[in-house]
Design a protein around this motif. Structure first.
Motif, PDB file in Angstrom:
ATOM      1  N   ARG A  54     -27.926  26.140  39.996  1.00 47.20           N
ATOM      2  CA  ARG A  54     -28.433  25.553  38.643  1.00 47.20           C
ATOM      3  C   ARG A  54     -27.137  25.129  37.816  1.00 47.20           C
ATOM      4  NH1 ARG A  54     -30.682  30.490  38.764  1.00 47.20           N
ATOM      5  NH2 ARG A  54     -29.149  31.111  37.069  1.00 47.20           N
ATOM      6  N   TYR A  59     -25.525  23.500  34.524  1.00 39.44           N
ATOM      7  CA  TYR A  59     -25.501  23.765  33.057  1.00 39.44           C
ATOM      8  C   TYR A  59     -24.301  22.826  32.296  1.00 39.44           C
ATOM      9  CZ  TYR A  59     -28.599  27.566  33.501  1.00 39.44           C
ATOM     10  OH  TYR A  59     -29.680  28.424  33.996  1.00 39.44           O
ATOM     11  N   ASN A  60     -24.606  22.169  31.315  1.00 43.84           N
ATOM     12  CA  ASN A  60     -23.633  21.369  30.720  1.00 43.84           C
ATOM     13  C   ASN A  60     -23.096  21.961  29.124  1.00 43.84           C
ATOM     14  OD1 ASN A  60     -22.998  18.522  29.111  1.00 43.84           O
ATOM     15  ND2 ASN A  60     -21.719  18.921  30.597  1.00 43.84           N
ATOM     16  N   TRP A  61     -21.841  22.004  28.922  1.00 46.91           N
ATOM     17  CA  TRP A  61     -21.548  22.474  27.683  1.00 46.91           C
ATOM     18  C   TRP A  61     -21.558  21.436  26.352  1.00 46.91           C
ATOM     19  CZ3 TRP A  61     -20.870  26.646  25.244  1.00 46.91           C
ATOM     20  CH2 TRP A  61     -20.255  26.771  23.953  1.00 46.91           C
ATOM     21  N   TYR A  87     -24.410  26.143  26.540  1.00 50.42           N
ATOM     22  CA  TYR A  87     -24.775  25.417  27.805  1.00 50.42           C
ATOM     23  C   TYR A  87     -26.284  25.029  27.856  1.00 50.42           C
ATOM     24  CZ  TYR A  87     -19.994  26.751  29.710  1.00 50.42           C
ATOM     25  OH  TYR A  87     -18.748  26.687  29.891  1.00 50.42           O
ATOM     26  N   ARG A  88     -26.382  23.753  28.043  1.00 53.86           N
ATOM     27  CA  ARG A  88     -27.833  23.299  28.284  1.00 53.86           C
ATOM     28  C   ARG A  88     -27.974  22.869  29.769  1.00 53.86           C
ATOM     29  NH1 ARG A  88     -30.137  21.624  23.512  1.00 53.86           N
ATOM     30  NH2 ARG A  88     -28.596  21.320  21.797  1.00 53.86           N
ATOM     31  N   PHE A  89     -29.284  23.357  30.271  1.00 58.84           N
ATOM     32  CA  PHE A  89     -29.489  23.078  31.766  1.00 58.84           C
ATOM     33  C   PHE A  89     -29.873  21.632  32.091  1.00 58.84           C
ATOM     34  CE2 PHE A  89     -32.967  22.924  34.771  1.00 58.84           C
ATOM     35  CZ  PHE A  89     -32.292  23.473  35.738  1.00 58.84           C
ATOM     36  N   SER A 114     -24.958  14.413  30.761  1.00 60.73           N
ATOM     37  CA  SER A 114     -24.058  15.268  30.182  1.00 60.73           C
ATOM     38  C   SER A 114     -23.485  14.942  28.944  1.00 60.73           C
ATOM     39  CB  SER A 114     -22.599  15.308  31.147  1.00 60.73           C
ATOM     40  OG  SER A 114     -23.118  15.780  32.449  1.00 60.73           O
ATOM     41  N   TYR A 172     -18.821  21.852  33.032  1.00 58.24           N
ATOM     42  CA  TYR A 172     -20.016  22.361  33.797  1.00 58.24           C
ATOM     43  C   TYR A 172     -20.156  23.921  34.062  1.00 58.24           C
ATOM     44  CZ  TYR A 172     -20.918  17.325  34.170  1.00 58.24           C
ATOM     45  OH  TYR A 172     -21.072  15.950  33.857  1.00 58.24           O
ATOM     46  N   ARG A 173     -21.265  24.464  34.115  1.00 55.96           N
ATOM     47  CA  ARG A 173     -21.260  25.660  34.529  1.00 55.96           C
ATOM     48  C   ARG A 173     -22.292  25.797  35.617  1.00 55.96           C
ATOM     49  NH1 ARG A 173     -23.775  30.485  31.232  1.00 55.96           N
ATOM     50  NH2 ARG A 173     -25.509  30.080  32.369  1.00 55.96           N
TER      51      ARG A 173
END
Length: 121
Positions: free
Chosen positions: A35, A37-39, A44-46, A71, A76-77
């Motif tokens: 998965r 995610y973006n800061w 963080y948003r999926f 993004s 990114y996470r």
């Protein structure tokens, strides 16, 4: 009477096949995807899921251009399943965002700043 029994047998077989297909899809999603995610400045948003490829004892994620477009920032996470992390802890992971590449170890919370650059051919 035998027709009803045959119909029930077919229904049970179809349900078993459907359950097996759903189990296979769930296994693929858990062990072979990450998965992303973006800061956005606050949390963080999926963004989506990406497939993890294994190439010569190294794991590779090719981030799609669509995720780069969605993004907010370049941070990114990556979140993998606990089973994936446990089996491959501290192995090398290559994150490709277009022409940009970044190396990071496989951990519970993998955070990386990378700028998505389009591939010029």
């Amino acid at each position: 009477m035998p027709d009803r029994e045959m119909i029930w047998i077919l229904v049970v077989m179809i349900l078993c096949l459907l359950a097996a297909a759903l189990f296979a899809i769930q296994h693929f999603m858990r062990y072979h995807t990450v998965r992303i995610y973006n800061w956005d400045g606050q949390r963080y948003r999926f963004l989506g899921r990406e497939h993890v490829y294994k190439i010569n004892d190294m794991y590779v994620i090719n981030m799609r251009e669509r995720l780069g477009d969605l993004s907010y920032t370049t941070r990114y996470r990556l979140a993998a399943s606990p089973e994936f992390v446990r089996r491959r802890r501290f192995a090398g992971l290559l994150l490709r965002a277009g022409a940009s590449e970044a190396w990071l170890p496989i951990e519970e919370r993998m955070v990386q700043d990378i700028y998505y650059r389009n591939v010029v051919e």
